[in-house]
Every structure is written in C-alpha cells, then in structure tokens.
Design a protein around this motif. Structure first.
Motif, PDB file in Angstrom:
ATOM      1  N   ALA A  23     -71.943 -36.758  73.278  1.00  6.09           N
ATOM      2  CA  ALA A  23     -70.397 -36.043  73.835  1.00  6.09           C
ATOM      3  C   ALA A  23     -69.779 -37.240  74.616  1.00  6.09           C
ATOM      4  O   ALA A  23     -70.894 -37.939  75.836  1.00  6.09           O
ATOM      5  CB  ALA A  23     -70.482 -35.653  74.595  1.00  6.09           C
ATOM      6  N   GLN A  26     -66.263 -38.622  79.324  1.00  6.84           N
ATOM      7  CA  GLN A  26     -65.281 -37.124  79.924  1.00  6.84           C
ATOM      8  C   GLN A  26     -65.173 -36.115  79.527  1.00  6.84           C
ATOM      9  O   GLN A  26     -64.862 -34.982  79.915  1.00  6.84           O
ATOM     10  CB  GLN A  26     -63.811 -37.837  79.672  1.00  6.84           C
ATOM     11  CG  GLN A  26     -64.020 -39.083  80.868  1.00  6.84           C
ATOM     12  CD  GLN A  26     -64.931 -40.065  79.829  1.00  6.84           C
ATOM     13  OE1 GLN A  26     -64.692 -40.558  79.684  1.00  6.84           O
ATOM     14  NE2 GLN A  26     -64.859 -40.839  80.982  1.00  6.84           N
ATOM     15  N   ALA A  27     -66.133 -35.638  78.448  1.00  3.13           N
ATOM     16  CA  ALA A  27     -66.274 -34.388  77.412  1.00  3.13           C
ATOM     17  C   ALA A  27     -67.378 -33.456  78.323  1.00  3.13           C
ATOM     18  O   ALA A  27     -67.353 -32.605  77.886  1.00  3.13           O
ATOM     19  CB  ALA A  27     -66.086 -34.675  76.266  1.00  3.13           C
ATOM     20  N   TRP A  31     -68.210 -29.114  77.927  1.00  4.77           N
ATOM     21  CA  TRP A  31     -69.286 -29.145  76.833  1.00  4.77           C
ATOM     22  C   TRP A  31     -70.870 -28.294  77.180  1.00  4.77           C
ATOM     23  O   TRP A  31     -71.192 -27.230  77.233  1.00  4.77           O
ATOM     24  CB  TRP A  31     -69.706 -30.386  75.868  1.00  4.77           C
ATOM     25  CG  TRP A  31     -69.785 -30.686  74.806  1.00  4.77           C
ATOM     26  CD1 TRP A  31     -67.945 -31.580  74.233  1.00  4.77           C
ATOM     27  CD2 TRP A  31     -69.129 -30.158  73.788  1.00  4.77           C
ATOM     28  NE1 TRP A  31     -67.769 -31.848  73.453  1.00  4.77           N
ATOM     29  CE2 TRP A  31     -68.027 -30.304  72.501  1.00  4.77           C
ATOM     30  CE3 TRP A  31     -70.007 -29.069  73.069  1.00  4.77           C
ATOM     31  CZ2 TRP A  31     -67.971 -30.210  71.455  1.00  4.77           C
ATOM     32  CZ3 TRP A  31     -69.593 -28.680  71.711  1.00  4.77           C
ATOM     33  CH2 TRP A  31     -68.669 -29.478  70.969  1.00  4.77           C
ATOM     34  N   LEU A 123     -62.038 -26.288  73.994  1.00  6.42           N
ATOM     35  CA  LEU A 123     -62.039 -27.158  74.052  1.00  6.42           C
ATOM     36  C   LEU A 123     -62.129 -28.932  73.253  1.00  6.42           C
ATOM     37  O   LEU A 123     -61.344 -29.446  74.351  1.00  6.42           O
ATOM     38  CB  LEU A 123     -63.726 -26.758  73.308  1.00  6.42           C
ATOM     39  CG  LEU A 123     -64.574 -28.479  74.162  1.00  6.42           C
ATOM     40  CD1 LEU A 123     -65.260 -28.689  75.757  1.00  6.42           C
ATOM     41  CD2 LEU A 123     -66.499 -28.186  73.582  1.00  6.42           C
ATOM     42  N   VAL A 127     -59.946 -31.621  76.120  1.00  7.12           N
ATOM     43  CA  VAL A 127     -60.580 -32.942  76.324  1.00  7.12           C
ATOM     44  C   VAL A 127     -60.040 -33.875  75.468  1.00  7.12           C
ATOM     45  O   VAL A 127     -60.638 -35.130  75.024  1.00  7.12           O
ATOM     46  CB  VAL A 127     -62.107 -32.502  75.782  1.00  7.12           C
ATOM     47  CG1 VAL A 127     -63.759 -32.080  76.330  1.00  7.12           C
ATOM     48  CG2 VAL A 127     -62.628 -32.590  73.983  1.00  7.12           C
ATOM     49  N   GLU A 129     -58.967 -33.891  72.082  1.00 14.45           N
ATOM     50  CA  GLU A 129     -59.080 -34.248  70.189  1.00 14.45           C
ATOM     51  C   GLU A 129     -57.938 -33.854  69.542  1.00 14.45           C
ATOM     52  O   GLU A 129     -57.450 -33.207  70.015  1.00 14.45           O
ATOM     53  CB  GLU A 129     -60.212 -33.199  69.984  1.00 14.45           C
ATOM     54  CG  GLU A 129     -60.506 -33.473  68.590  1.00 14.45           C
ATOM     55  CD  GLU A 129     -60.853 -34.244  68.238  1.00 14.45           C
ATOM     56  OE1 GLU A 129     -60.416 -34.808  66.780  1.00 14.45           O
ATOM     57  OE2 GLU A 129     -61.960 -35.078  69.111  1.00 14.45           O
ATOM     58  N   LYS A 158     -65.597 -37.230  71.762  1.00  6.52           N
ATOM     59  CA  LYS A 158     -65.798 -35.802  72.491  1.00  6.52           C
ATOM     60  C   LYS A 158     -65.525 -34.967  71.578  1.00  6.52           C
ATOM     61  O   LYS A 158     -66.450 -33.979  73.048  1.00  6.52           O
ATOM     62  CB  LYS A 158     -63.311 -36.231  72.678  1.00  6.52           C
ATOM     63  CG  LYS A 158     -63.240 -36.921  73.206  1.00  6.52           C
ATOM     64  CD  LYS A 158     -61.981 -36.591  73.137  1.00  6.52           C
ATOM     65  CE  LYS A 158     -61.138 -38.475  73.460  1.00  6.52           C
ATOM     66  NZ  LYS A 158     -59.817 -38.514  74.054  1.00  6.52           N
ATOM     67  N   MET A 159     -65.795 -34.465  70.829  1.00  3.68           N
ATOM     68  CA  MET A 159     -65.812 -33.258  69.628  1.00  3.68           C
ATOM     69  C   MET A 159     -67.523 -33.790  69.156  1.00  3.68           C
ATOM     70  O   MET A 159     -67.748 -32.651  68.081  1.00  3.68           O
ATOM     71  CB  MET A 159     -64.667 -32.880  69.177  1.00  3.68           C
ATOM     72  CG  MET A 159     -64.127 -32.210  70.028  1.00  3.68           C
ATOM     73  SD  MET A 159     -64.332 -31.173  71.132  1.00  3.68           S
ATOM     74  CE  MET A 159     -64.516 -29.436  69.916  1.00  3.68           C
TER      75      MET A 159
END
Length: 195
Positions: A23, A26-27, A31, A123, A127, A129, A158-159
């Motif tokens: 990840a 920042q994310a 998570w 999510l 973040v 995405e 991020k994902m």
C-alpha cells in the motif's frame, strides 16, 4: 498521515500484512482500519454467539460510525484508526448491516458480499483511486474467488493490497493450494507490479 500507532502484528493475518506492505504510505492507515474492522465484525458475529449479543455488538459499531468522529469514545483503539474513514462511514455501516443480515436475518450473506465490495469501492474513493471499475472487479474477485475473471485489472499502489488479497483468495482454492511457494512468489510479483 497521522500519529496513530502502527497495527500490531497479531491483529492481521500474514497475507493481510504482506498486502499492506504494497500500500502506498498515504493509503496504509485506511487499509489497516478496514481490515481490522472486518476482523472485529467477523468476531462479533462468529457462530455460536447468541443472536441478541451479535446484534448488540454490531449495533455498538453502527452507532459509533453514525456519529462524527470527534464524538467517538477515546478508549477504543480501533475507532482512533477509523477516523480516516469518517467521509465514507456509510459504506462501513452497510458492512455492519450485512453481517447482521447474514447472521440474524435469512439472506445467506448476499447483503454482506455486496457491502464488502462497496466498502472497497469506498476505500478507493477515500485514497483517490481513479479507476472505480477496476476496484469493483478486483473486490468482486476477492469476495467471490470462484467467480473467476480471466485477468484482473492492474490497480495503483493505493489499492495494490486489494490485488494481493484477491490473487491469494483465488490461488488458495482449488489446485493452486498445493503450490504454496509458487503462490507466494506470485503474490510478491503482484504486489510489486500489480499483475
């Protein structure tokens, strides 16, 4: 992102810990919060508990997430992590409702599966995405690994944990379960490259 203490190693399973490595910085807190909440809700609704106790535990989380984060009790460490989710708390409330429908209702888990997919979409929004369709496709693969997609989309850092978790869900079932070292290598590759 915040001064919330890092998640303890024993709160997440090893695959979740591996996924979090990929990840982006920042994310990561968002998570961690989602994965930890999923474990907490699963524990609250575990088989063998009285339905009334399950409803009370789930109701406590629903009530907290319905309030502004500033009003949340300070004594619950997971709530401190959840503050990052305040803008998308409705998606988490839907997951809580899904657990209740699965355990106390009679929908067989359909509501929960859809709510879990929607939580990953939330999510993604949280973040930043920019490919919600890719997030949805990958989340659907995670919650229903038997409904295989020929090729999962590539997600951004991020994902990226979602890619790792979905790949693990698919690989841990069927013939792939007999090849743990190969599967681990594949998860590392997916974590690094997204495919």
């Amino acid at each position: 992102m915040s001064d919330v203490a890092p998640v303890s190693d024993d709160a997440l399973d090893p695959i979740e810990q591996l996924a979090l490595v990929y990840a982006d910085r920042q994310a990561r807190q968002a998570w961690e919060a989602l994965l930890l909440l999923q474990h907490r809700l699963e524990d609250a609704a575990r088989p063998g508990r009285e339905p009334l106790m399950i409803q009370l535990r789930l109701s406590w989380w629903r009530d907290r997430l319905s309030e502004p984060a500033g009003r949340w009790p300070k004594g619950e460490p997971l709530l401190a992590r959840m503050a990052v989710w305040e803008a998308e708390a409705a998606a988490l409330i839907d997951v809580i409702n899904g657990w209740e429908a699965k355990v106390v209702g009679e929908d067989g888990g359909t509501t929960l599966v859809e709510a879990q997919v929607a939580a990953f979409e939330a999510l993604g929004r949280l973040v930043g995405e920019n490919d919600p369709a890719a997030v949805r496709t990958t989340a659907e693969q995670l919650v229903n690994p038997a409904g295989r997609h020929p090729s999962l989309p590539r997600l951004t850092r991020k994902m990226r944990p979602l890619s790792v978790l979905a790949a693990h869900a698919v690989r841990s079932g069927g013939a792939g379960a007999a090849r743990p070292l190969f599967n681990f290598g594949a998860l590392l590759r997916i974590g690094l490259l997204g495919r």
